[in-house]
Design a protein around this motif. Structure first.
Motif, PDB file in Angstrom:
ATOM      1  N   LYS A  72      85.329 -32.484 -19.642  1.00  0.00           N
ATOM      2  CA  LYS A  72      86.593 -31.725 -19.740  1.00  0.00           C
ATOM      3  C   LYS A  72      86.793 -30.849 -18.507  1.00  0.00           C
ATOM      4  O   LYS A  72      87.898 -30.768 -17.963  1.00  0.00           O
ATOM      5  N   GLU A  73      85.736 -30.178 -18.074  1.00  0.00           N
ATOM      6  CA  GLU A  73      85.851 -29.316 -16.887  1.00  0.00           C
ATOM      7  C   GLU A  73      86.155 -30.149 -15.641  1.00  0.00           C
ATOM      8  O   GLU A  73      87.031 -29.798 -14.851  1.00  0.00           O
ATOM      9  N   GLY A  92      81.788 -31.366 -22.764  1.00  0.00           N
ATOM     10  CA  GLY A  92      82.316 -30.164 -22.113  1.00  0.00           C
ATOM     11  C   GLY A  92      82.387 -30.322 -20.608  1.00  0.00           C
ATOM     12  O   GLY A  92      83.364 -29.904 -19.976  1.00  0.00           O
ATOM     13  N   ASP A 151      87.482 -33.079 -15.522  1.00  0.00           N
ATOM     14  CA  ASP A 151      88.823 -33.644 -15.681  1.00  0.00           C
ATOM     15  C   ASP A 151      89.871 -32.600 -15.281  1.00  0.00           C
ATOM     16  O   ASP A 151      90.837 -32.912 -14.570  1.00  0.00           O
ATOM     17  N   THR A 152      89.652 -31.372 -15.714  1.00  0.00           N
ATOM     18  CA  THR A 152      90.542 -30.272 -15.316  1.00  0.00           C
ATOM     19  C   THR A 152      90.534 -30.118 -13.802  1.00  0.00           C
ATOM     20  O   THR A 152      91.590 -29.983 -13.173  1.00  0.00           O
ATOM     21  N   ARG A 169      83.002 -36.102 -12.293  1.00  0.00           N
ATOM     22  CA  ARG A 169      83.512 -36.722 -13.519  1.00  0.00           C
ATOM     23  C   ARG A 169      82.906 -38.121 -13.667  1.00  0.00           C
ATOM     24  O   ARG A 169      82.525 -38.536 -14.757  1.00  0.00           O
TER      25      ARG A 169
END
Length: 184
Positions: free
Chosen positions: A85-86, A82, A88-89, A104
């Protein structure tokens, strides 16, 4: 209409605006680097290190800050998937904000994905060459990859900017990144 709305939600976050470039904090960070170098003891050095983190963790806007904070919370509870993903966003949304890449990279490092971590640390340092945490993170990553001379050089650069890093023990005599050839 409902189908369009559902498709928009599935496409990912809808940003009200593009991410602005981060504010220029170089003068503030240069001042903190000078304070770290002049700190009389470890307690003072750690206080300066904490102030550096406060600067790096200032996202360019509220949306980016929310994503960064969510990723940090997920990382703190070991939800590395999770958190990745954050971050990466965040890196995609704010490609000129070094901390998105640094965080990251850290998650990848924690998962043993050292090659990916190194790529992200290189990106973070291309944006902010004096990001001390990215410098030391890059040194640790290079060490894990067995690239010891490069790791030592990178750690010494980080320590030049902040001699109070806990990782300083790694460059001591006999340590993994310590000087070689003096044991005889």
């Amino acid at each position: 209409m409902r189908i369009l709305f559902a498709l928009a939600l599935m496409a990912g976050p809808v940003w009200a605006q593009d991410c602005p470039d981060p504010a220029d904090h170089s003068a503030e960070l240069n001042g903190l680097i000078a304070k770290a170098r002049a700190a009389p003891d470890e307690a003072a050095g750690r206080e300066v290190s904490s102030s550096m983190w406060q600067v790096w963790l200032r996202a360019p806007n509220e949306q980016a800050q929310e994503v960064l904070d969510r990723g940090m919370r997920q990382r703190d509870v070991y939800d590395f998937v999770g958190a990745f993903k954050e971050f990466d966003t965040l890196a995609t949304y704010c490609p000129t904000y070094a901390e998105g890449f640094n965080q990251r990279a850290y998650v990848q490092f924690l998962q043993g994905a050292f090659a990916g971590a190194l790529k992200d640390l290189d990106l973070a340092l291309a944006i902010n060459p004096n990001h001390v945490a990215a410098q030391s993170g890059r040194a640790l990553t290079l060490m894990q990859l067995g690239r010891i001379p490069e790791a030592r050089t990178q750690m010494l650069a980080a320590l030049k900017n902040n001699p109070w890093l806990s990782e300083r023990a790694l460059v001591a005599k006999g340590a993994p990144l310590g000087p070689k050839g003096e044991d005889i």
